[in-house]
Write a protein that holds these residues in place. Sequence first.
Motif, short mmCIF file in Angstrom:
data_model
loop_
_atom_site.label_atom_id
_atom_site.label_comp_id
_atom_site.label_asym_id
_atom_site.label_seq_id
_atom_site.Cartn_x
_atom_site.Cartn_y
_atom_site.Cartn_z
N GLY A 163 98.27 59.11 22.89
CA GLY A 163 99.01 58.71 24.09
C GLY A 163 98.24 59.09 25.35
N PRO A 164 98.81 58.76 26.51
CA PRO A 164 98.13 59.05 27.78
C PRO A 164 98.19 60.54 28.10
N SER A 165 97.16 61.29 27.70
CA SER A 165 97.27 62.75 27.78
C SER A 165 95.92 63.39 28.06
N HIS A 166 95.58 63.52 29.32
CA HIS A 166 94.35 64.24 29.66
C HIS A 166 94.57 65.72 29.42
N ALA A 167 93.60 66.34 28.74
CA ALA A 167 93.69 67.76 28.43
C ALA A 167 93.89 68.60 29.70
N GLU A 168 93.15 68.23 30.74
CA GLU A 168 93.21 69.00 31.99
C GLU A 168 94.65 69.10 32.48
N GLU A 169 95.39 67.99 32.38
CA GLU A 169 96.76 67.97 32.89
C GLU A 169 97.71 68.68 31.93
N VAL A 170 97.50 68.48 30.63
CA VAL A 170 98.37 69.15 29.65
C VAL A 170 98.21 70.67 29.78
N SER A 171 96.97 71.13 29.99
CA SER A 171 96.76 72.58 30.07
C SER A 171 97.43 73.17 31.31
N ARG A 172 97.71 72.30 32.31
CA ARG A 172 98.36 72.78 33.54
C ARG A 172 99.87 72.55 33.52
N GLY A 173 100.38 72.03 32.41
CA GLY A 173 101.82 71.83 32.30
C GLY A 173 102.32 70.63 33.10
N ILE A 174 101.47 69.64 33.28
CA ILE A 174 101.89 68.43 34.00
C ILE A 174 102.64 67.51 33.04
N PRO A 175 103.80 66.96 33.45
CA PRO A 175 104.61 66.15 32.51
C PRO A 175 103.80 65.03 31.86
N THR A 176 103.92 64.98 30.54
CA THR A 176 103.08 64.09 29.72
C THR A 176 103.92 63.56 28.56
N THR A 177 103.61 62.33 28.11
CA THR A 177 104.30 61.78 26.93
C THR A 177 103.27 61.32 25.90
#
Length: 335
Positions: free
Chosen positions: A134-148
Amino acid sequence: MYHVTVLGAGTWGTALSILLCKNGHKVTLWSALEKEVEALKENRDTIPNLPEAKLQPEVVVTGDLENALTDSELVVFAVASPYVRKVAQLARTYIRSSQIVVNVGKGIESDTLETLTNVIQDELPEADVAVLSGPSHAEEVSRGIPTTCVVGAKTRKTASFIQDIFMSEFFRVYTNPDINGVELGGSIKNVIALAAGVADGLGFGDNTKAALMTRGIAEIMRLGIAMGCKAETFAGLSGIGDLIVTCTSNHSRNRNAGYLIGKGYTPDEAMKEVNQVVEGVFCAKAALALSKKYHVQMPIVEQVNLVLFEGKDPRTAVSDLLLRDKTTENSSLKW
Ligand SMILES: NC(=O)c1ccc[n+]([C@@H]2O[C@H](COP(=O)([O-])OP(=O)(O)OC[C@H]3O[C@@H](n4cnc5c(N)ncnc54)[C@H](O)[C@@H]3O)[C@@H](O)[C@H]2O)c1
């Protein structure tokens, strides 16, 4: 709480370990690369490609595969696509029957044209192998940015198990029975992202990018349907969702490599500059081979291959795309 083993301590494996640890699981992060293990053991606060992220002290980092897999309840494969088979072979001795494994990598194996889930299943025949994409950049996931994201699995039970482990207040997970469709969207979008990057590098605009994305998903969907996948999957997170994020984001190494090629770098120079595995380059050849195998037209994939491997000028590739034989937008719609 479950014991989750993440294989591959690169950008994505590390970001997912941070998420899984935050979710309360016991996480073991393994890598085949000694220098990766050492770097993470020495410094959990400065992680390459993950600025602002910190790997929690509770996450066990190791290069010992037997230890990493002992008593593991979920094995996450976060390995760059060219090395997935090798890592699955290394893991085989320690994987028990019905072990749930989830692939989070994106790509297609060059020699066999198999998806990574199929490669893992081939090497670990007794395991129950699923995919998370899915649309999930690691950088954003590691910062707790809402992701699906979406989990593709053989059974609802396995899909729900993986969904529960990954779900959090900022990471929402859906389920889908179409494993191959989930895999294919996530892999081939990297080729379209290279094209989108080239268009940006050439100085073209939003119109060009929207055209590449829309016609790109049409190509991926045509191939997927010919391979027995479901059209609906390509309208979802692992299809159009991942395509949008990869084609538009500065985090995307595929888009960035394409951008440099559009600016006049050779493909080799662009990959060196990006300094990470650019999966779209590997996938481009495989996608073209699949289009031939299944007799599906994939003109963008074709032009990306010519630019990457035959030295075609990107500007000529764009005009060749625009001047192809005239056609309808959707051949299934009749007057
Ligand atoms: N980075 C992201 O934002 C992101 C998001 C979703 C999916 N993915 C996918 O996840 C996969 C891993 O991506 P990444 O960003 O962590 O890549 P990466 O290049 O940072 O890491 C890949 C990992 O593969 C392993 N590896 C590399 N060479 C190896 C070798 N010779 N032998 C064994 N293992 C080796 C290493 O652990 C390495 O860290 C890719 O398929 C990528 O498309 C990445």
